[in-house]
Scaffold this active site. Structure first.
Site, short mmCIF file in Angstrom:
data_model
loop_
_atom_site.label_atom_id
_atom_site.label_comp_id
_atom_site.label_asym_id
_atom_site.label_seq_id
_atom_site.Cartn_x
_atom_site.Cartn_y
_atom_site.Cartn_z
N ASN A 135 0.97 -1.25 -0.11
CA ASN A 135 0.05 -0.14 0.09
C ASN A 135 0.92 1.26 0.06
O ASN A 135 1.47 1.73 1.07
CB ASN A 135 -0.92 -0.24 1.37
CG ASN A 135 -1.79 1.12 1.12
OD1 ASN A 135 -1.61 2.16 0.56
ND2 ASN A 135 -2.93 1.12 2.10
N CYS A 138 -2.26 5.39 0.45
CA CYS A 138 -3.16 6.16 1.41
C CYS A 138 -2.72 7.34 1.55
O CYS A 138 -1.65 7.78 1.93
CB CYS A 138 -3.03 5.27 2.67
SG CYS A 138 -4.31 5.77 3.99
N ASN A 203 -5.51 4.21 -5.62
CA ASN A 203 -5.87 4.44 -4.26
C ASN A 203 -6.66 5.81 -4.29
O ASN A 203 -6.86 6.30 -5.38
CB ASN A 203 -4.74 4.59 -3.21
CG ASN A 203 -5.08 3.90 -1.92
OD1 ASN A 203 -5.98 4.48 -1.55
ND2 ASN A 203 -4.48 3.04 -1.31
N CYS A 352 -30.03 22.73 -25.55
CA CYS A 352 -28.99 22.59 -26.64
C CYS A 352 -28.78 24.30 -26.79
O CYS A 352 -27.56 24.57 -27.08
CB CYS A 352 -29.54 21.71 -27.49
SG CYS A 352 -30.61 22.56 -28.44
N CYS A 389 -28.35 17.60 -23.64
CA CYS A 389 -29.64 17.18 -24.17
C CYS A 389 -30.41 16.29 -23.32
O CYS A 389 -29.57 15.02 -23.02
CB CYS A 389 -29.63 16.68 -25.63
SG CYS A 389 -31.55 16.12 -26.05
C1 LIG Z 1 -12.95 3.95 4.29
C2 LIG Z 1 -11.70 3.52 3.42
C3 LIG Z 1 -10.69 2.77 3.87
C4 LIG Z 1 -9.78 2.39 2.93
N1 LIG Z 1 -8.57 1.78 3.38
C5 LIG Z 1 -7.52 1.51 2.70
C6 LIG Z 1 -6.49 0.58 3.17
O1 LIG Z 1 -6.44 0.37 4.26
N2 LIG Z 1 -5.76 0.49 2.32
C7 LIG Z 1 -5.77 0.59 0.90
O2 LIG Z 1 -4.85 0.19 0.02
N3 LIG Z 1 -6.54 1.13 0.35
C8 LIG Z 1 -7.71 1.68 1.19
N4 LIG Z 1 -8.68 2.28 0.71
C9 LIG Z 1 -8.73 2.58 -0.67
C10 LIG Z 1 -9.73 1.63 -1.74
O3 LIG Z 1 -9.02 0.00 -1.51
C11 LIG Z 1 -9.64 1.88 -3.08
O4 LIG Z 1 -8.51 1.86 -3.67
C12 LIG Z 1 -10.48 3.02 -3.23
O5 LIG Z 1 -11.66 3.40 -2.51
C13 LIG Z 1 -10.85 3.28 -4.93
O6 LIG Z 1 -11.92 2.08 -5.16
P1 LIG Z 1 -13.68 2.52 -5.03
O7 LIG Z 1 -13.63 3.67 -5.93
O8 LIG Z 1 -14.12 1.48 -5.61
O9 LIG Z 1 -13.68 2.86 -3.66
C14 LIG Z 1 -9.91 2.76 1.57
C15 LIG Z 1 -11.05 3.15 1.12
C16 LIG Z 1 -11.84 3.81 1.81
C17 LIG Z 1 -13.14 4.01 1.41
#
Ligand SMILES: Cc1cc2nc3c(=O)[nH]c(=O)nc-3n(C[C@H](O)[C@H](O)[C@H](O)COP(=O)(O)O)c2cc1C
Ligand SMILES: Cc1cc2nc3c(=O)[nH]c(=O)nc-3n(C[C@H](O)[C@H](O)[C@H](O)COP(=O)(O)OP(=O)(O)OC[C@H]3O[C@@H](n4cnc5c(N)ncnc54)[C@H](O)[C@@H]3O)c2cc1C
Ligand code: SF4
Lengths: 433, 441
Positions: A135, A138, A203, A352, A389
């Site tokens: 990851n 984040c 992410n 339009c 439209c």
């Molecule tokens: C509440 C929340 C917590 C998340 N925590 C993580 C995480 O711990 N690790 C990670 O790699 N991505 C995390 N994500 C990102 C998601 O895995 C994903 O990449 C992102 O939400 C985009 O996909 P989506 O549009 O389908 O939600 C988190 C997303 C949300 C909404």
């Protein structure tokens, strides 16, 4: 019946739909429910070192709504798992044992020291998991501590950590990328150089969803203060699609397996990611909004569409749209179209007209009885009228055949390809061979 | 149905107390905030929107709906009220299906217009609940204008004049101000004493004095008023009712639907209001529908509207006709009354021939212990008012000026437009602008 089975860098799953690392994959209970609902795999909520982190005890989410409170985008300030490492590892092992046919990927985020990564990788291997996802994405909280997006924004670090991990484990290594960067190709190239088996993206996007105008603070507000969060859901899909395509068509990273993530809500979204080169897809917000059952729609929709198109397997259409993603300079300037309004379908709203008259090229006329007609001599074919439209297919763009005269330019439409590279107005034009 | 509905004759207390309450509640309950957002989202924000043109007061409908969408319902209310100070009442009583909503492009597209009336009510209710009045007066002009009639036409005129800094005295022969808003409109369209609440709210602009119980032609003449005031606006509506003579009748057996409704509107204890077991209403407009439906709501067992032309000729809109039938009222088309029988009324079927409507000779009799006529109202000119009349109404020009200098007229008593609340409001407002222009000259 289409065969939806997926093999992503050697990791097998009954379908290409994985749950992304996030609350839906936070613990055993959720993941068992997800597998029972039919998800092909999960990326377990990101693990970190003990002592485990803590989350805020106020609201974690902000939201953007469309009509009828439809969730278009969610922003979150949640961190990685807030439970002890061993608890997660024990649960992963149990679930994998009971669902051997499903993909179990473990997301990881530890400090940028080799020993941290090698230690945790050994522990994950013992669970029987199928792979790991690093990851580097984040954008909030963890990045303040030098992890997550703080790594993902420095290609050298991505390469370094990827190399450590590949050297330390036999498991496939997927590198999850942050979109909070100017050019997504650099981190992808770094992951490849470091030996990563695949990248996953995107992410979440750094964001503030809204401001509470009474408290004068961003939402979600924790005791009067807010922090930027990560944005996801349908609103980020266009950003994610472009980034996936950039990596799929880059000379250096072409062929690097991609796990597509970002706003996937229906089978069609998934098919679009796969057409742009993704080997499988991951979903978070759609599951958080509607529950695990949505995978039934995704599986049946993809399967029905593949049957209709005659695609037997995912690989049959994977990357099919990539060759058609090109640079602006190669677009055919001899492709001339004009807007056409179907008078029978027109409901006379005049949108339009307002759009073209106020913000485009004054190419639509309006009569006293509200008949709207395109003036070919002004229409630049921008498509805005089609977009605004409210009636589908009422306004369409019609191609002028070769030999016809474009009334706007007075030029005869050519039937050969002519783009900017050879255009006379281009100071750097190369003469057509 | 309780046995009360089956008692012969004209009796009171046909229903249990709870039934009166539920029967006379809001016929179309207001939208809650979420419903309002969903409804507002359907608006396309049309260019030069047809709904605006279809509204007699020309409210900027797409703008106010967009303000609701953008979480500013009070701003939406100001948009509405700036054009139509009775935006709250109009939201309840306008036959939107023949006005704005008929012109909505989504009506053309899918037969489901944007709920403009409901949204207008949502916006105006939100503002009026705060008790604030959004308009202020211009600097005093020192002029004073008399308005005769405190109905929607008169009060709309008075409000606009007050905004322009003039002082206004509104005189009305009735006990309460409001005109037919107070005495005519069906009770299920304007619950919780809304008509008086709206008048009180309107008067917050200041500069308007109301004198009730004062009748022009009896207590004072138009000429006296003209001398005492800088300008006069006449908005006294239509106080005469068309009469109906039946063979075998003594003239009393057919009641006036407008009187019946006025009594009903002023009754605090509906259980004390007598109604027939079998009620027949003669007519084809809103008054006929309202009299019939409210008879039914009071516990009449059988209620019939008899109309002499066919369905399409009826001036009550299709929606109103449906409202009646779904309330359990039967509508008989092509039937004209001919004679009163001892326990009912006889009709002759009609058809439309080359020379207009004619009877077919075939008759039928409906049992009835109460009969109402709702066959139109007419202008009664107060004694001593010598004004040009055209087609039964006071002749006015496009600005509302009558044949007498310094005298304007609008609403039901004046020529032009349909006899609707919203038309009265528009005419009152426009006359005020004309008066203001004349007084500023
Ligand atoms: C509440 C929340 C917590 C998340 N925590 C993580 C995480 O711990 N690790 C990670 O790699 N991505 C995390 N994500 C990102 C998601 O895995 C994903 O990449 C992102 O939400 C985009 O996909 P989506 O549009 O389908 O939600 C988190 C997303 C949300 C909404
Ligand atoms: C039963 C019924 C139901 C209706 N339902 C609807 C409906 O649902 N929707 C709709 O849009 N329209 C409806 N209408 C029509 C609508 O009420 C009228 O078009 C509107 O009220 C006209 O307004 P106005 O101000 O011109 O007259 P009015 O509302 O009639 O007001 C005239 C005022 O002048 C006063 N007055 C009369 N003569 C004198 C005098 N000589 N001296 C002093 N004061 C005098 C009267 O007391 C009255 O207060 C209905 C009408 C009736 C009768
Ligand atoms: S395509 Fe663009 S320029 Fe042409 S009519 Fe439509 S809005 Fe106007």
């Amino acid at each position: 019946m289409a065969d939806l089975r997926s093999n992503f860098v050697g990791i097998k799953s009954p379908n290409p739909f994985w749950l992304a690392s996030a609350p839906p994959t936070d613990k055993e209970y959720n993941v068992r429910r997800a597998f029972d609902a039919g998800w092909g795999g999960v990326v377990w909520k990101t693990l970190g070192l003990d002592p485990h982190i803590v989350n805020v005890n106020g609201p974690r989410y902000g939201v953007i709504y469309g009509a009828d409170r439809r969730v278009l985008g969610i922003n979150n300030i949640e961190l990685i798992t807030d439970r002890p490492l061993q608890t997660n590892l024990d649960e992963i092992k149990l679930v994998k044992r009971d669902y051997p046919d499903r993909a179990m990927i473990v997301s990881l985020m530890v400090p940028c020291e080799e020993v941290c990564w090698t230690d945790i990788l050994k522990q994950v291997e013992d669970t029987g998991a199928d792979g790991v996802e690093l990851n580097f994405g984040c954008p909030h909280g963890m990045s303040e501590r030098g992890m997550g997006a703080a790594v993902g924004q420095v290609p050298d670090y991505i390469e370094m950590v990827s190399r450590w991990c590949k050297a330390a484990t036999r498991m496939p290594v997927i590198v999850k990328l942050t979109p909070n960067i100017t050019d997504i190709r650099y981190p992808a190239r770094a992951a490849l150089k470091g030996g990563a088996d695949a990248v996953s993206l995107i992410n979440t996007v750094s964001s503030i969803t809204s401001v509470n105008l009474d408290e004068m603070a961003p939402e979600p507000t924790i005791d009067g203060k807010g922090s930027h969060g990560g944005y996801c859901g349908p609103a980020v899909k266009p950003i994610a699609l472009n980034m996936v395509a950039e990596i799929a068509r880059d000379a250096e990273t072409r062929g690097l397996p991609i796990s597509g993530i970002g706003g996937i809500t229906t089978w069609r979204d998934a098919a679009e990611f796969i057409a742009l080169g993704a080997g499988n897809v991951q979903v978070c917000t759609a599951a958080m909004t509607y529950g695990f059952k949505i995978v039934s729609e995704m599986v049946s929709g993809l399967s029905d569409w593949m049957d209709e198109k005659g695609y037997g397997t995912i690989d049959d259409f994977k990357g099919r749209a990539v060759p058609n993603v090109t640079d602006w300079q190669y677009l055919n300037l001899n492709f001339v179209t004009k807007a056409r309004i179907d008078q029978d379908a027109c409901i006379k709203c005049g949108r339009c007209y307002a759009a073209c008259e106020d913000t485009s090229h004054q190419a639509i006329s309006m009569s006293a009885d509200r008949t709207f007609e395109v003036i070919d001599a002004e229409c630049v074919a921008c498509n805005l009228c089609v977009n605004v439209c409210p009636v589908e297919n009422c306004i369409t763009m019609e191609r002028l055949p070769a030999g016809a005269v474009d009334e706007r330019t007075g030029r005869v439409v050519q039937d050969d390809h002519g783009d900017w590279t050879s255009h006379p107005n281009n100071p750097g034009a190369v003469a057509a061979e | 149905m309780s046995e009360g509905t089956r008692k012969d004759g004209i009796v009171s207390g046909r229903l249990g107390p709870d039934q009166y309450v539920s029967n006379f509640g809001d016929a179309y309950p207001p939208l809650n905030p979420h419903e309002a957002l969903v409804a507002a989202d359907r608006c396309y924000f049309c260019h030069d929107a047809p709904c605006i043109t279809a509204c007699p007061t020309e409210i900027d409908i797409p703008l106010f709906i967009r303000q609701i969408q953008a979480d500013n319902p009070k701003g939406a209310a100001k948009t509405i009220l700036a054009q139509n100070i009775f935006g709250g009442m109009c939201a309840r009583v306008c036959p939107t299906e023949t006005l704005c909503e008929q012109a909505c492009v989504r009506e053309a597209a899918e037969g489901q217009p944007v709920k403009i009336g409901h949204l207008q009510r949502f916006a105006t209710d939100t503002l009026m609940e705060t008790g604030t009045h959004p308009f202020t007066r211009a600097a005093p002009t020192g002029k004073i204008v008399a308005v005769i009639g405190a109905g929607p036409a008169g009060l709309s005129c008075a409000h606009r004049l007050a905004m322009h800094g003039h002082n206004v005295v509104v005189v009305d022969g009735r006990e309460k101000a409001g005109g037919l808003n107070e005495y005519g409109i069906a009770s299920y369209k304007t619950v919780d004493n809304f008509a008086q609440a709206e008048v009180d709210w309107l008067l917050k602009i200041g500069g308007i004095r109301i004198e009730t119980g004062s009748v022009m032609g009896r207590d004072y003449t138009l000429e006296e008023i003209r001398t005492d005031y800088d300008a006069v606006f006449l908005g006294f509506g239509l106080s005469g009712v068309n009469s109906l003579t039946l063979e075998g009748g003594d003239g009393d057996e057919v009641g006036d639907a407008v009187d019946f409704i006025a009594t009903l509107r002023q009754t605090t204890d509906l259980a004390a209001l007598p109604i027939g077991r079998r009620v027949v209403v003669i007519g084809g407009g809103m008054t006929a529908v309202d009299a019939a439906v409210q008879s039914k709501l009071l516990g009449a067992e059988e209620v019939t509207i008899a109309y002499r032309r066919d369905k399409s000729g009826m001036s009550a809109s299709e929606v109103e006709q449906e409202h009646a039938t779904s309330a359990g009222v039967r509508i008989v088309y092509n039937a004209q009354p001919v004679a009163k029988t001892p326990d009912g009324i006889t009709f002759e079927y009609t058809e439309t021939g080359p020379d207009g409507l004619r009877g077919t000779g075939e008759t039928f009799t409906l049992a009835a212990d109460q009969i109402f006529r709702a066959i139109g109202q007419s202008l009664t000119m107060p004694d001593g008012a010598a004004l040009d009349i055209e087609r039964g109404k006071i002749r006015t020009d496009t600005e509302g000026r009558t044949s007498l200098p310094g005298v304007w007229a609008g609403g039901d008593c004046a020529l032009g437009g349909e006899d609707l609340t919203v038309t009265a409001v528009a005419e009152g407002r426009d006359a005020a602008e004309s008066i203001h222009k004349a007084l500023s000259a």
